[in-house]
Design a protein around this motif. Structure first.
Motif, PDB file in Angstrom:
ATOM      1  N   ARG A 166       0.851  -1.190   0.000  1.00 53.00           N
ATOM      2  CA  ARG A 166       0.000   0.000   0.000  1.00 53.00           C
ATOM      3  C   ARG A 166       0.889   1.242   0.000  1.00 53.00           C
ATOM      4  NH1 ARG A 166      -3.899   1.765   4.946  1.00 53.00           N
ATOM      5  NH2 ARG A 166      -1.839   1.757   5.900  1.00 53.00           N
ATOM      6  N   HIS A 167       0.685   2.097  -0.978  1.00 51.28           N
ATOM      7  CA  HIS A 167       1.439   3.354  -1.088  1.00 51.28           C
ATOM      8  C   HIS A 167       0.427   4.476  -0.896  1.00 51.28           C
ATOM      9  CE1 HIS A 167       4.754   5.708  -3.477  1.00 51.28           C
ATOM     10  NE2 HIS A 167       4.446   6.264  -2.319  1.00 51.28           N
ATOM     11  N   THR A 168       0.532   5.196   0.216  1.00 49.01           N
ATOM     12  CA  THR A 168      -0.485   6.183   0.574  1.00 49.01           C
ATOM     13  C   THR A 168       0.077   7.602   0.537  1.00 49.01           C
ATOM     14  OG1 THR A 168       0.034   5.978   2.932  1.00 49.01           O
ATOM     15  CG2 THR A 168      -1.656   4.520   2.044  1.00 49.01           C
ATOM     16  N   GLY A 169      -0.857   8.551   0.429  1.00 45.43           N
ATOM     17  CA  GLY A 169      -0.470   9.959   0.441  1.00 45.43           C
ATOM     18  C   GLY A 169       0.034  10.488  -0.875  1.00 45.43           C
ATOM     19  N   LEU A 170      -0.271   9.816  -1.961  1.00 45.27           N
ATOM     20  CA  LEU A 170       0.207  10.230  -3.278  1.00 45.27           C
ATOM     21  C   LEU A 170      -0.591  11.415  -3.814  1.00 45.27           C
ATOM     22  CD1 LEU A 170       0.609   6.677  -4.754  1.00 45.27           C
ATOM     23  CD2 LEU A 170       2.451   8.372  -4.760  1.00 45.27           C
ATOM     24  N   ALA A 171       0.124  12.354  -4.413  1.00 43.02           N
ATOM     25  CA  ALA A 171      -0.547  13.425  -5.146  1.00 43.02           C
ATOM     26  C   ALA A 171      -1.038  12.868  -6.476  1.00 43.02           C
ATOM     27  CB  ALA A 171       0.411  14.587  -5.382  1.00 43.02           C
ATOM     28  N   GLU A 172      -2.155  13.374  -6.954  1.00 40.95           N
ATOM     29  CA  GLU A 172      -2.784  12.815  -8.154  1.00 40.95           C
ATOM     30  C   GLU A 172      -1.849  12.713  -9.362  1.00 40.95           C
ATOM     31  OE1 GLU A 172      -6.678  13.627 -11.003  1.00 40.95           O
ATOM     32  OE2 GLU A 172      -6.504  14.609  -9.058  1.00 40.95           O
ATOM     33  N   PRO A 173      -0.975  13.702  -9.637  1.00 42.75           N
ATOM     34  CA  PRO A 173      -0.115  13.571 -10.826  1.00 42.75           C
ATOM     35  C   PRO A 173       0.883  12.421 -10.754  1.00 42.75           C
ATOM     36  CG  PRO A 173      -0.229  15.860 -10.095  1.00 42.75           C
ATOM     37  CD  PRO A 173      -0.830  15.035  -9.012  1.00 42.75           C
ATOM     38  N   HIS A 174       1.075  11.822  -9.567  1.00 39.09           N
ATOM     39  CA  HIS A 174       2.079  10.767  -9.427  1.00 39.09           C
ATOM     40  C   HIS A 174       1.475   9.369  -9.301  1.00 39.09           C
ATOM     41  CE1 HIS A 174       4.922  14.000  -9.012  1.00 39.09           C
ATOM     42  NE2 HIS A 174       4.299  14.469  -7.947  1.00 39.09           N
ATOM     43  N   VAL A 175       0.178   9.266  -9.447  1.00 38.33           N
ATOM     44  CA  VAL A 175      -0.482   7.980  -9.219  1.00 38.33           C
ATOM     45  C   VAL A 175      -0.104   6.959 -10.289  1.00 38.33           C
ATOM     46  CG1 VAL A 175      -2.708   6.811  -9.095  1.00 38.33           C
ATOM     47  CG2 VAL A 175      -2.398   9.006  -7.961  1.00 38.33           C
ATOM     48  N   VAL A 176      -0.175   7.339 -11.542  1.00 40.20           N
ATOM     49  CA  VAL A 176       0.128   6.397 -12.621  1.00 40.20           C
ATOM     50  C   VAL A 176       1.570   5.910 -12.522  1.00 40.20           C
ATOM     51  CG1 VAL A 176       0.365   6.133 -15.118  1.00 40.20           C
ATOM     52  CG2 VAL A 176      -1.648   7.261 -14.181  1.00 40.20           C
ATOM     53  N   ALA A 177       2.492   6.829 -12.258  1.00 41.38           N
ATOM     54  CA  ALA A 177       3.894   6.436 -12.134  1.00 41.38           C
ATOM     55  C   ALA A 177       4.085   5.441 -10.997  1.00 41.38           C
ATOM     56  CB  ALA A 177       4.768   7.668 -11.917  1.00 41.38           C
ATOM     57  N   ALA A 178       3.369   5.635  -9.876  1.00 41.49           N
ATOM     58  CA  ALA A 178       3.478   4.703  -8.761  1.00 41.49           C
ATOM     59  C   ALA A 178       2.930   3.327  -9.139  1.00 41.49           C
ATOM     60  CB  ALA A 178       2.732   5.252  -7.550  1.00 41.49           C
ATOM     61  N   LEU A 179       1.813   3.299  -9.841  1.00 40.76           N
ATOM     62  CA  LEU A 179       1.240   2.023 -10.269  1.00 40.76           C
ATOM     63  C   LEU A 179       2.207   1.263 -11.178  1.00 40.76           C
ATOM     64  CD1 LEU A 179      -2.394   3.257 -10.908  1.00 40.76           C
ATOM     65  CD2 LEU A 179      -1.794   1.383  -9.357  1.00 40.76           C
ATOM     66  N   VAL A 180       2.806   1.969 -12.120  1.00 39.98           N
ATOM     67  CA  VAL A 180       3.752   1.325 -13.034  1.00 39.98           C
ATOM     68  C   VAL A 180       4.979   0.844 -12.267  1.00 39.98           C
ATOM     69  CG1 VAL A 180       5.278   1.709 -15.009  1.00 39.98           C
ATOM     70  CG2 VAL A 180       2.941   2.621 -15.029  1.00 39.98           C
ATOM     71  N   ARG A 181       5.459   1.666 -11.351  1.00 39.34           N
ATOM     72  CA  ARG A 181       6.640   1.297 -10.561  1.00 39.34           C
ATOM     73  C   ARG A 181       6.416   0.006  -9.791  1.00 39.34           C
ATOM     74  NH1 ARG A 181       8.720   4.482  -5.099  1.00 39.34           N
ATOM     75  NH2 ARG A 181      10.251   2.898  -4.443  1.00 39.34           N
ATOM     76  N   TRP A 182       5.317  -0.084  -9.054  1.00 40.64           N
ATOM     77  CA  TRP A 182       5.088  -1.262  -8.229  1.00 40.64           C
ATOM     78  C   TRP A 182       4.710  -2.471  -9.059  1.00 40.64           C
ATOM     79  CZ3 TRP A 182       7.737  -0.220  -4.427  1.00 40.64           C
ATOM     80  CH2 TRP A 182       7.684   0.998  -3.754  1.00 40.64           C
ATOM     81  N   HIS A 183       3.969  -2.269 -10.118  1.00 41.82           N
ATOM     82  CA  HIS A 183       3.647  -3.372 -11.023  1.00 41.82           C
ATOM     83  C   HIS A 183       4.933  -4.018 -11.529  1.00 41.82           C
ATOM     84  CE1 HIS A 183       0.965  -5.136 -14.310  1.00 41.82           C
ATOM     85  NE2 HIS A 183       2.182  -5.464 -14.692  1.00 41.82           N
ATOM     86  N   THR A 184       5.858  -3.183 -12.005  1.00 43.83           N
ATOM     87  CA  THR A 184       7.113  -3.684 -12.557  1.00 43.83           C
ATOM     88  C   THR A 184       8.000  -4.282 -11.465  1.00 43.83           C
ATOM     89  OG1 THR A 184       6.989  -1.970 -14.273  1.00 43.83           O
ATOM     90  CG2 THR A 184       9.125  -3.042 -13.931  1.00 43.83           C
ATOM     91  N   GLY A 185       8.072  -3.602 -10.325  1.00 47.55           N
ATOM     92  CA  GLY A 185       8.940  -4.078  -9.253  1.00 47.55           C
ATOM     93  C   GLY A 185       8.487  -5.394  -8.654  1.00 47.55           C
ATOM     94  N   ILE A 186       7.183  -5.552  -8.433  1.00 49.30           N
ATOM     95  CA  ILE A 186       6.678  -6.802  -7.855  1.00 49.30           C
ATOM     96  C   ILE A 186       6.838  -7.940  -8.840  1.00 49.30           C
ATOM     97  CG2 ILE A 186       4.618  -7.963  -6.978  1.00 49.30           C
ATOM     98  CD1 ILE A 186       3.722  -5.204  -5.890  1.00 49.30           C
ATOM     99  N   ARG A 187       6.672  -7.641 -10.118  1.00 40.32           N
ATOM    100  CA  ARG A 187       6.876  -8.690 -11.122  1.00 40.32           C
ATOM    101  C   ARG A 187       8.334  -9.141 -11.132  1.00 40.32           C
ATOM    102  NH1 ARG A 187       5.487  -8.574 -17.639  1.00 40.32           N
ATOM    103  NH2 ARG A 187       5.872 -10.788 -17.960  1.00 40.32           N
TER     104      ARG A 187
END
Length: 279
Positions: free
Chosen positions: A227-248
């Motif tokens: 869970r990544h909390t406290g994100l500003a809206e402009p950084h949400v997509v980048a966070a999703l891509v980061r964790w998707h790639t990292g967990i894979r």
């Protein structure tokens, strides 16, 4: 690795089909009699073979596997029973040269679908080998798990807007190793100083957000919840891509494989999924 996953009456359903070179009577004995079940089924099944009969499950190491109830017993055509609230249904249909076996597994825990599918692939291969009287084939369950995780679209994260205007990003993923193997690898995944207390690792990046990862037991390995909390809206997509790639990449490391080519158009996928502007 040909299992399919669909939903029925609100539950997840895995379906497997195998063509066996043996008549239904012989296959029926293999799926119902204790001395045959031990060669392929993941637990010993104790109890009467009759509709409504209570049954218990015991794993090979003696661990209690829970309880269930036989719901259908129709020799030599169909056996169905519950196992800790889940439903297993095995149907036998004669063919010109043998038997078609269809196994369906009905359950609620969708993130576990890849683990269940990999496990049943291994079990059904052992069943076929037992019937044929041949040595058990090697089965790479971890690789099968990762194959199904991608095939069943279990890699995706979600993003949720919060009343304070920030966003929370979440991922849930079953892995192929226990928590004590995964925990030391979280430093590379998080790429920022973190503190581990019990099952949870927490990091506080310089951007003021919070990242927490919890590892709980799951079928086949640890259940990772990030869970990544406290994100500003402009950084949400980048966070999703980061964790998707990292967990894979983490999952691939655990199986001793490479994560393969990046998922195509991850940015676009997540952009469309949450409607957030690109950073």
């Amino acid at each position: 690795m040909d299992a399919t996953l669909h939903t029925d009456a609100g539950r997840n359903v895995l379906r497997f089909e195998r063509t066996l070179r043996h008549p239904p009577d012989r296959v029926w004995r293999a799926i119902t009699e204790p001395e045959h079940l031990t060669h392929w089924f993941p637990a010993a099944l104790t109890g009467d073979r009759a509709p409504g009969a209570a049954i218990t499950f015991t794993f090979a190491d003696g661990t209690d596997g829970g309880t269930g109830t036989i719901t259908t017993y129709d020799p030599p055509r169909r056996l169905a029973f519950t196992w800790e609230g889940e439903l297993l249904d095995l149907t036998l249909t004669p063919t010109g040269t043998g038997t078609r076996l269809v196994l369906t597994h009905h359950f609620d825990d969708r993130p576990a679908a890849a683990s269940f599918a990999a496990g049943w692939d291994s079990c059904l291969a052992a069943l076929a080998d037992t019937l044929d009287g041949t040595p058990a084939r090697a089965h790479d369950r971890a690789a099968a798990h990762e194959h199904y995780a991608a095939r069943f679209d279990l890699l995706r994260g979600t993003a949720e807007p919060q009343p304070d205007g920030t966003w929370h990003v979440r991922f849930e993923r079953l892995l192929t190793a226990p928590a004590d193997t995964v925990t030391p690898l979280l430093a590379d995944l998080l790429d920022t100083p973190a503190t581990t207390t019990g099952a949870t690792t927490v990091a506080h990046p310089a951007d003021g957000t919070t990242i927490d990862v919890t590892l709980d037991p799951g079928p086949g390995g640890a259940r990772l919840r990030l869970r990544h909390t406290g994100l500003a809206e402009p950084h949400v997509v980048a966070a999703l891509v980061r964790w998707h790639t990292g967990i894979r990449a983490l999952a691939a490391h655990l199986t001793g494989t490479t994560p393969g080519a990046p998922d195509a158009d991850l940015d676009t996928f997540y952009q469309d999924a949450i409607g957030a502007p690109m950073p």
